[in-house]
Design a protein around this motif. Structure first.
Motif, mmCIF file in Angstrom:
data_model
loop_
_atom_site.group_PDB
_atom_site.id
_atom_site.type_symbol
_atom_site.label_atom_id
_atom_site.label_comp_id
_atom_site.label_asym_id
_atom_site.label_seq_id
_atom_site.Cartn_x
_atom_site.Cartn_y
_atom_site.Cartn_z
ATOM 1 N N UNK A 147 24.306 2.200 7.055
ATOM 2 C CA UNK A 147 24.974 1.217 6.201
ATOM 3 C C UNK A 147 24.120 -0.032 5.995
ATOM 4 N N UNK A 148 23.101 -0.188 6.805
ATOM 5 C CA UNK A 148 22.252 -1.374 6.714
ATOM 6 C C UNK A 148 21.000 -1.187 5.879
ATOM 7 N N UNK A 149 20.862 -0.023 5.231
ATOM 8 C CA UNK A 149 19.667 0.221 4.426
ATOM 9 C C UNK A 149 20.044 0.737 3.047
ATOM 10 N N UNK A 150 19.077 0.668 2.134
ATOM 11 C CA UNK A 150 19.227 1.217 0.786
ATOM 12 C C UNK A 150 18.005 2.094 0.518
ATOM 13 N N UNK A 151 18.239 3.344 0.143
ATOM 14 C CA UNK A 151 17.133 4.231 -0.179
ATOM 15 C C UNK A 151 16.530 3.896 -1.528
ATOM 16 N N UNK A 152 15.218 4.095 -1.654
ATOM 17 C CA UNK A 152 14.535 3.883 -2.931
ATOM 18 C C UNK A 152 13.647 5.091 -3.225
ATOM 19 N N UNK A 153 13.424 5.328 -4.503
ATOM 20 C CA UNK A 153 12.609 6.467 -4.933
ATOM 21 C C UNK A 153 11.790 6.069 -6.145
ATOM 22 N N UNK A 154 10.477 6.210 -6.032
ATOM 23 C CA UNK A 154 9.582 5.916 -7.153
ATOM 24 C C UNK A 154 9.182 7.233 -7.809
ATOM 25 N N UNK A 155 9.568 7.397 -9.064
ATOM 26 C CA UNK A 155 9.199 8.583 -9.847
ATOM 27 C C UNK A 155 7.839 8.289 -10.488
ATOM 28 N N UNK A 156 6.786 8.874 -9.931
ATOM 29 C CA UNK A 156 5.419 8.499 -10.288
ATOM 30 C C UNK A 156 5.050 9.029 -11.669
ATOM 31 N N UNK A 157 4.540 8.132 -12.492
ATOM 32 C CA UNK A 157 4.084 8.482 -13.840
ATOM 33 C C UNK A 157 2.570 8.389 -13.970
ATOM 34 N N UNK A 158 1.921 7.616 -13.092
ATOM 35 C CA UNK A 158 0.469 7.459 -13.168
ATOM 36 C C UNK A 158 -0.085 7.151 -11.776
ATOM 37 N N UNK A 159 -1.234 7.735 -11.477
ATOM 38 C CA UNK A 159 -1.931 7.502 -10.209
ATOM 39 C C UNK A 159 -3.338 7.028 -10.496
ATOM 40 N N UNK A 160 -3.819 6.098 -9.696
ATOM 41 C CA UNK A 160 -5.184 5.605 -9.830
ATOM 42 C C UNK A 160 -5.705 5.287 -8.436
ATOM 43 N N UNK A 161 -6.988 5.459 -8.241
ATOM 44 C CA UNK A 161 -7.548 5.176 -6.921
ATOM 45 C C UNK A 161 -8.926 4.559 -7.007
ATOM 46 N N UNK A 162 -9.257 3.745 -6.017
ATOM 47 C CA UNK A 162 -10.574 3.127 -5.911
ATOM 48 C C UNK A 162 -11.096 3.323 -4.502
ATOM 49 N N UNK A 163 -12.271 3.921 -4.407
ATOM 50 C CA UNK A 163 -13.019 4.020 -3.147
ATOM 51 C C UNK A 163 -14.242 3.128 -3.357
ATOM 52 N N UNK A 164 -14.126 1.840 -3.059
ATOM 53 C CA UNK A 164 -15.201 0.885 -3.332
ATOM 54 C C UNK A 164 -16.156 0.879 -2.142
#
Length: 212
Positions: free
Chosen positions: A156-173
């Motif tokens: 009762x003390x939390x709220x679930x969240x869900x991100x429906x991913x539309x784009x991914x990007x990454x950097x290995x600098x």
């Protein structure tokens, strides 16, 4: 996410694996005022190839109230990172033309963020999150080990969240655009650093094979 082309990573499998390894993301939204919450996330790929990130925030955290039925959001997974000294470069010794930089790994997921309202879905997400993070424990803990009424209070003390991913990007600098000598110096410097995060980056710095 800004990056020079040599540092950008677009391979979906690599990015998904990095998110699963990092686990914690800063989740940003802008509607109703800029907000950010650090959230441990479960990375799920559905049978149809859709990607979603699931976690939870404290009900006392006002951030969840801005989510509603779905708003644009960004989840930033920050991997190992470290300062890079110009003293490590061959170029510094030969010309002096060297300045500091920062090496890092980061993955950015963008999409629509919704709340998880169904109690069964919330419980399933918590089981998955627990299993993911308890997997390397000698005796993995499960929610079934805690009193049922206690777990109900916690839920009762939390709220679930869900991100429906539309784009991914990454950097290995990792100094990919530097000379072979400077990259070799970067790898040596990171390998000898005092911070574990810096040492973790050392084997990832691309270096040319030794001359035959």
């Amino acid at each position: 996410m800004y990056a020079i082309e040599a540092s950008r990573v677009t391979d979906r499998a690599v990015l998904v694996e990095a998110m699963r390894e990092i686990r914690l993301a800063a989740v940003f939204t802008g509607e109703g005022g800029l907000a950010c919450t650090q959230v441990p996330l479960v990375v799920d790929e559905t049978a149809d190839g859709a990607l979603r990130l699931r976690g939870h925030v404290a009900r006392a955290n006002p951030h969840w109230r801005a989510i509603g039925a779905g708003i644009p959001a960004l989840a930033l997974f920050q991997g190992p990172h470290a300062y890079v000294s110009p003293g490590w470069y061959e170029t510094k010794r030969t010309t002096g033309k060297a300045v500091p930089t920062w090496a890092y790994i980061a993955v950015e997921a963008r999409g629509r963020l919704t709340t998880i309202d169904d109690p069964a879905a919330l419980r399933a997400m918590l089981d998955a999150l627990t299993d993911q993070n308890e997997a390397d424990q000698p005796a993995p803990w499960t929610m079934a080990e805690a009193p049922a009424d206690y777990i109900e209070v916690m839920l009762r003390g939390i709220v679930g969240i869900e991100l429906h991913v539309e784009a991914l990007d990454g950097v290995w600098k990792l100094n990919q655009a530097k000379s072979a000598g400077d990259r070799a110096g970067t790898a040596r410097g990171l390998a000898g650093a005092s911070r574990e995060e810096a040492r973790a980056l050392a084997p990832l710095v691309p270096t040319d094979p030794p001359e035959s």
